[in-house]
Design a protein around this motif. Structure first.
Motif, PDB file in Angstrom:
ATOM      1  N   ALA A  41      47.342  -0.235  65.832  1.00  0.00           N
ATOM      2  CA  ALA A  41      48.542   0.208  65.125  1.00  0.00           C
ATOM      3  C   ALA A  41      48.259   1.480  64.328  1.00  0.00           C
ATOM      4  CB  ALA A  41      49.046  -0.894  64.194  1.00  0.00           C
ATOM      5  N   GLU A  42      47.085   1.560  63.693  1.00  0.00           N
ATOM      6  CA  GLU A  42      46.723   2.766  62.948  1.00  0.00           C
ATOM      7  C   GLU A  42      46.565   3.963  63.887  1.00  0.00           C
ATOM      8  OE1 GLU A  42      43.200   1.801  60.756  1.00  0.00           O
ATOM      9  OE2 GLU A  42      44.279   0.475  59.372  1.00  0.00           O
ATOM     10  N   PHE A  46      48.718   7.409  63.794  1.00  0.00           N
ATOM     11  CA  PHE A  46      48.062   8.711  63.718  1.00  0.00           C
ATOM     12  C   PHE A  46      48.561   9.633  64.816  1.00  0.00           C
ATOM     13  CE2 PHE A  46      44.667  11.141  65.832  1.00  0.00           C
ATOM     14  CZ  PHE A  46      44.568  12.175  64.921  1.00  0.00           C
ATOM     15  N   ARG A  47      48.632   9.145  66.042  1.00  0.00           N
ATOM     16  CA  ARG A  47      49.056   9.987  67.166  1.00  0.00           C
ATOM     17  C   ARG A  47      50.497  10.451  67.015  1.00  0.00           C
ATOM     18  NH1 ARG A  47      45.731   6.049  70.464  1.00  0.00           N
ATOM     19  NH2 ARG A  47      43.774   7.179  70.710  1.00  0.00           N
ATOM     20  N   ASP A  68      51.378  23.014  70.663  1.00  0.00           N
ATOM     21  CA  ASP A  68      52.695  22.548  71.093  1.00  0.00           C
ATOM     22  C   ASP A  68      52.648  21.046  71.283  1.00  0.00           C
ATOM     23  OD1 ASP A  68      55.361  22.757  71.707  1.00  0.00           O
ATOM     24  OD2 ASP A  68      55.037  23.369  73.786  1.00  0.00           O
ATOM     25  N   LEU A  69      53.793  20.393  71.085  1.00  0.00           N
ATOM     26  CA  LEU A  69      53.891  18.938  71.181  1.00  0.00           C
ATOM     27  C   LEU A  69      55.115  18.526  71.977  1.00  0.00           C
ATOM     28  CD1 LEU A  69      53.365  18.269  67.402  1.00  0.00           C
ATOM     29  CD2 LEU A  69      51.774  17.557  69.156  1.00  0.00           C
ATOM     30  N   THR A  70      54.977  17.457  72.739  1.00  0.00           N
ATOM     31  CA  THR A  70      56.120  16.759  73.325  1.00  0.00           C
ATOM     32  C   THR A  70      55.952  15.289  72.973  1.00  0.00           C
ATOM     33  OG1 THR A  70      55.031  16.323  75.441  1.00  0.00           O
ATOM     34  CG2 THR A  70      56.253  18.398  75.257  1.00  0.00           C
ATOM     35  N   ASP A  71      56.860  14.437  73.454  1.00  0.00           N
ATOM     36  CA  ASP A  71      56.748  13.016  73.152  1.00  0.00           C
ATOM     37  C   ASP A  71      55.500  12.384  73.762  1.00  0.00           C
ATOM     38  OD1 ASP A  71      59.023  13.023  71.631  1.00  0.00           O
ATOM     39  OD2 ASP A  71      60.324  12.383  73.281  1.00  0.00           O
ATOM     40  N   GLU A  72      55.114  12.838  74.951  1.00  0.00           N
ATOM     41  CA  GLU A  72      53.975  12.234  75.640  1.00  0.00           C
ATOM     42  C   GLU A  72      52.723  13.093  75.653  1.00  0.00           C
ATOM     43  OE1 GLU A  72      56.861  12.765  77.695  1.00  0.00           O
ATOM     44  OE2 GLU A  72      57.780  10.896  77.056  1.00  0.00           O
ATOM     45  N   ALA A  73      52.857  14.399  75.406  1.00  0.00           N
ATOM     46  CA  ALA A  73      51.720  15.298  75.600  1.00  0.00           C
ATOM     47  C   ALA A  73      51.498  16.200  74.392  1.00  0.00           C
ATOM     48  CB  ALA A  73      51.942  16.157  76.836  1.00  0.00           C
ATOM     49  N   ARG A  88      49.029  12.246  74.514  1.00  0.00           N
ATOM     50  CA  ARG A  88      48.812  11.937  73.091  1.00  0.00           C
ATOM     51  C   ARG A  88      47.741  10.862  72.920  1.00  0.00           C
ATOM     52  NH1 ARG A  88      52.451  13.073  68.623  1.00  0.00           N
ATOM     53  NH2 ARG A  88      53.998  14.566  69.308  1.00  0.00           N
ATOM     54  N   SER A  89      47.645   9.959  73.870  1.00  0.00           N
ATOM     55  CA  SER A  89      46.658   8.883  73.759  1.00  0.00           C
ATOM     56  C   SER A  89      45.228   9.387  73.892  1.00  0.00           C
ATOM     57  CB  SER A  89      46.931   7.801  74.806  1.00  0.00           C
ATOM     58  OG  SER A  89      46.819   8.352  76.103  1.00  0.00           O
TER      59      SER A  89
END
Length: 107
Positions: A41-42, A46-47, A68-73, A88-89
């Motif tokens: 969960a932590e 964080f991600r 740059d950021l997206t929801d998955e990357a 992101r993982s």
């Protein structure tokens, strides 16, 4: 009378035979499962909180700056002009920039 003692012994023994597996399950939950869930969960929190400009390290050990950021990357700049896209993982941790240290010069 003897039959009553046998029945009482059987009920006490059956209770004790269930007590040990239940105790093992409780110990496993509190020392293994619950901390792992808390850690996951932590990591998820964080991600989700990563922002542009953050200096991060991937699970593979690659250091870079988030551009740059997206929801998955997440797109990370690892060198001038070199940008890599990661899930992101794949982000392990954020690195705080080191303070500039004053170097002593020897005269």
């Amino acid at each position: 009378m003897f039959a009553t003692l046998l029945l009482q012994a059987a009920t006490n023994e059956s209770f004790m035979s269930y007590l040990f597996p239940v105790a093992i399950a409780v110990v496993l939950y509190f020392f293994m499962i619950r901390p792992q869930q808390r850690k996951a969960a932590e990591a998820k929190k964080f991600r989700e909180s990563i922002g542009k400009g953050a200096t991060v390290v991937t699970i593979g050990g690659l250091h870079g700056k988030v551009v740059d950021l997206t929801d998955e990357a997440v797109i990370i700049e690892v060198d001038r002009g070199t940008k890599l896209k990661f899930d992101r993982s794949a982000i392990a941790r954020e690195v705080k920039p080191a303070k500039d240290s004053v170097k002593d010069t020897v005269a």
